[in-house]
Design a protein around this motif. Structure first.
Motif, mmCIF file in Angstrom:
data_model
loop_
_atom_site.group_PDB
_atom_site.id
_atom_site.type_symbol
_atom_site.label_atom_id
_atom_site.label_comp_id
_atom_site.label_asym_id
_atom_site.label_seq_id
_atom_site.Cartn_x
_atom_site.Cartn_y
_atom_site.Cartn_z
ATOM 1 N N GLU A 1 0.818 -1.211 0.000
ATOM 2 C CA GLU A 1 0.000 0.000 0.000
ATOM 3 C C GLU A 1 0.853 1.262 0.000
ATOM 4 O O GLU A 1 0.388 2.324 -0.426
ATOM 5 C CB GLU A 1 -0.919 -0.002 1.216
ATOM 6 C CG GLU A 1 -1.904 -1.174 1.224
ATOM 7 C CD GLU A 1 -2.762 -1.175 2.472
ATOM 8 O OE1 GLU A 1 -2.542 -0.274 3.334
ATOM 9 O OE2 GLU A 1 -3.631 -2.048 2.604
ATOM 10 N N TYR B 1 3.196 1.963 -1.912
ATOM 11 C CA TYR B 1 3.568 2.334 -3.281
ATOM 12 C C TYR B 1 2.387 2.844 -4.104
ATOM 13 O O TYR B 1 2.562 3.178 -5.272
ATOM 14 C CB TYR B 1 4.176 1.117 -3.996
ATOM 15 C CG TYR B 1 5.639 0.884 -3.683
ATOM 16 C CD1 TYR B 1 6.634 1.512 -4.413
ATOM 17 C CD2 TYR B 1 6.018 0.032 -2.661
ATOM 18 C CE1 TYR B 1 7.970 1.306 -4.136
ATOM 19 C CE2 TYR B 1 7.356 -0.194 -2.368
ATOM 20 C CZ TYR B 1 8.333 0.451 -3.109
ATOM 21 O OH TYR B 1 9.662 0.239 -2.812
ATOM 22 N N LYS B 2 1.220 2.848 -3.552
ATOM 23 C CA LYS B 2 0.057 3.276 -4.331
ATOM 24 C C LYS B 2 0.180 4.756 -4.684
ATOM 25 O O LYS B 2 0.421 5.604 -3.828
ATOM 26 C CB LYS B 2 -1.221 3.037 -3.532
ATOM 27 C CG LYS B 2 -1.596 1.563 -3.444
ATOM 28 C CD LYS B 2 -2.933 1.382 -2.748
ATOM 29 C CE LYS B 2 -3.340 -0.085 -2.708
ATOM 30 N NZ LYS B 2 -4.644 -0.290 -2.050
ATOM 31 N N GLY B 3 -0.006 5.053 -5.967
ATOM 32 C CA GLY B 3 0.083 6.418 -6.450
ATOM 33 C C GLY B 3 1.483 6.956 -6.585
ATOM 34 O O GLY B 3 1.651 8.143 -6.891
ATOM 35 N N ARG C 1 4.746 -1.705 -11.381
ATOM 36 C CA ARG C 1 3.304 -1.774 -11.168
ATOM 37 C C ARG C 1 2.788 -3.198 -11.376
ATOM 38 O O ARG C 1 1.951 -3.690 -10.601
ATOM 39 C CB ARG C 1 2.593 -0.812 -12.119
ATOM 40 C CG ARG C 1 1.095 -0.659 -11.835
ATOM 41 C CD ARG C 1 0.405 0.264 -12.828
ATOM 42 N NE ARG C 1 0.983 1.600 -12.773
ATOM 43 C CZ ARG C 1 1.744 2.117 -13.726
ATOM 44 N NH1 ARG C 1 2.037 1.400 -14.818
ATOM 45 N NH2 ARG C 1 2.214 3.355 -13.620
ATOM 46 N N ASP D 1 1.015 -5.467 -8.487
ATOM 47 C CA ASP D 1 -0.333 -5.995 -8.736
ATOM 48 C C ASP D 1 -0.360 -7.502 -8.574
ATOM 49 O O ASP D 1 -1.329 -8.059 -8.030
ATOM 50 C CB ASP D 1 -0.789 -5.606 -10.140
ATOM 51 C CG ASP D 1 -1.030 -4.108 -10.275
ATOM 52 O OD1 ASP D 1 -1.180 -3.436 -9.219
ATOM 53 O OD2 ASP D 1 -1.048 -3.599 -11.420
#
Length: 470
Positions: free
Chosen positions: A281, A283-285, A293, A297
């Motif tokens: 979480e 690394y989100k954004g 990515r 994922d």
């Protein structure tokens, strides 16, 4: 001989004046030369033959005494200056004559003990079994230093250089792939002064596992779980995976599936509580690279599937020899069915290598031949022979494993014939074609069993069928 000469000289003493005589009387002294009683070149000059003989004996005895003087000098008999034998005389040890004759001391000095009490010799520091105690510091020593007594000496390991880091750690990981002992790796890493390079160990191990087999990836996941705590901290693990994600664009060049594999390593690390639950979480954004990515994922999907009952601990699978035999047979049958549908020999060869059971390839040959015997068309017959030819040419299946697979079919053909009536006929065709393609040899072809032929003996037998084998 020397003893006889000495005895004769003692019994017949000869004066020095008798050794020489004059050849003329007093009137002829002025006209003839006079021969003196001197010694010339070791020979005595005498007028008469008797005097010459005596002089020779005397010179010979003198030479014998001189020859043995090195042993008996100072204690035995000797000759005086005028040639007489003198008994019981000793020569002063400081005289030049004694130094010349007495080459080795025979006085018997010493007590016969070994030199230095047995502690001498080349490369010897003391007596055998001698233990040296702590050396006391001499205060009166001119080199004495007061601070010397409070010094503490310890072995210091220099920090590992960044240039030598990969050369030192890579052999340790490669050996671990062979023996699989995490404790040995932990001990070897503890002996190194890694310092700030400590967080580079997990990233190096994972990058090496990306190019290795599935069993090596499983070993790498176990290694990271065992090193976290005793050798590496959780912050070291997070920094290592951050570095690994930054290097993904370079890893993709060598390993195209690196993003998915790194995502599986991240999911396994979170499952083993090496990484925190909020690692993904974080690394989100903040991710712009498509490879990073895709990796994150993949890890997020696996973690969500684990909530539904998926065991991430078995995502790499067990090593080849560690899996049950029934599971291996099932995977080989699935491999053959997939090959019949796709017809890709390279993919089938890769899947067979991924099983990592070269000692069990005879089972693959057995299952392939049984599939041909049970099939009804020519497609399976030709495709299986083509696959066996490809695997034999690439040495994926060795000659020994191929021979053992054929022999197993020969042994079970009688039982297979119960379910497949044409099994003997198909087997003969399969063996002949395999020999013509170079898959098997003449000896293995001649071992192929033959089915007994049916014949009617005569009409009087009532049409009874008799079985007869060759």
């Amino acid at each position: 001989m020397a003893t006889d000469c000495e005895a004769w000289l003692n019994a017949n003493p000869v004066e020095a004046e008798d050794l020489s005589d004059t050849f003329a009387s007093g009137d002829e002294d002025n006209n003839r030369p006079v021969i003196s009683n001197n010694e010339v070149n070791g020979n005595w000059l005498c007028s008469s033959s008797n005097s010459i003989h005596e002089a020779r004996l005397k010179a010979k005895a003198k030479r014998r005494l001189r020859k043995n003087s090195s042993r008996d000098s100072g204690r035995g008999d000797s000759l005086s200056d005028n040639g007489d034998v003198v008994r019981g005389t000793s020569v002063a040890p400081t005289s030049p004559k004694s130094k010349l004759l007495d080459r080795k001391s025979r006085l018997g000095r010493g007590r016969g003990l070994p030199k230095k009490g047995g502690a001498g010799g080349k490369g010897v520091w003391g007596r055998s079994g001698e233990v040296y105690g702590p050396e006391e510091v001499d205060v009166k020593d001119p080199n004495y230093d007061e601070a010397q007594g409070s010094c503490v000496y310890e072995a210091v390991v220099p920090p590992l250089d960044e240039r030598d880091f990969e050369k030192t750690v890579t052999p340790i990981v490669q050996e671990y792939f062979e023996h699989g002992d995490t404790n040995e790796v932990a001990e070897l890493l503890a002996e190194l002064n890694l310092g700030p390079l400590r967080n580079g160990v997990p990233s190096l191990a994972v990058s090496m596992a990306l190019e290795a087999k599935a069993s090596h990836r499983e070993l790498t996941s176990r290694l990271l779980a065992d090193l976290c705590g005793p050798v590496l901290s959780r912050s070291d693990m997070e920094n290592s995976f951050d570095k690994l994600l930054r290097e993904l664009p370079d890893l993709v060049l060598d390993t195209p599936g690196a993003p998915q594999l790194v995502g599986q390593f991240i999911a396994r690390a979170v499952s083993d509580q090496i990484l925190s639950q909020s690692y993904i979480e974080g690394y989100k954004g903040k991710v712009d690279c498509e490879h990073i990515r895709a990796s994150l994922d993949r890890a997020a999907v696996l973690l969500k599937m684990s909530l539904g009952g998926l065991r991430i601990e078995n995502q790499w699978g067990a090593g080849g020899g560690q899996r049950p035999v029934k599971q291996l047979i099932k995977e080989m049958n699935l491999l053959l069915k997939e090959y019949i549908l796709s017809g890709d020999c390279k993919e089938a060869e890769r899947c067979l290598k991924d099983l990592e059971v070269p000692h069990f390839h005879h089972e693959f040959v057995y299952e392939a031949m049984v599939m041909v015997l049970e099939s009804k068309g020519e497609k399976t017959f030709k495709m299986v022979l083509q696959l066996l030819k490809s695997l034999s040419a690439s040495s994926v299946i060795t000659v020994d494993q191929m021979t053992r697979g054929y022999e197993r079919v020969y042994m079970d053909i009688s039982e297979i014939n119960i379910d497949v009536p044409r099994a003997y006929f198909i087997l003969e065709q399969l063996v002949d074609t395999s020999f013509s393609m170079g898959i098997i040899g003449v000896k293995l072809r001649d071992l192929c069993p033959c089915r007994g032929r049916k014949r009617f003996v005569s009409e009087g037998d009532g049409g009874v069928v008799k079985l007869e084998s060759y």
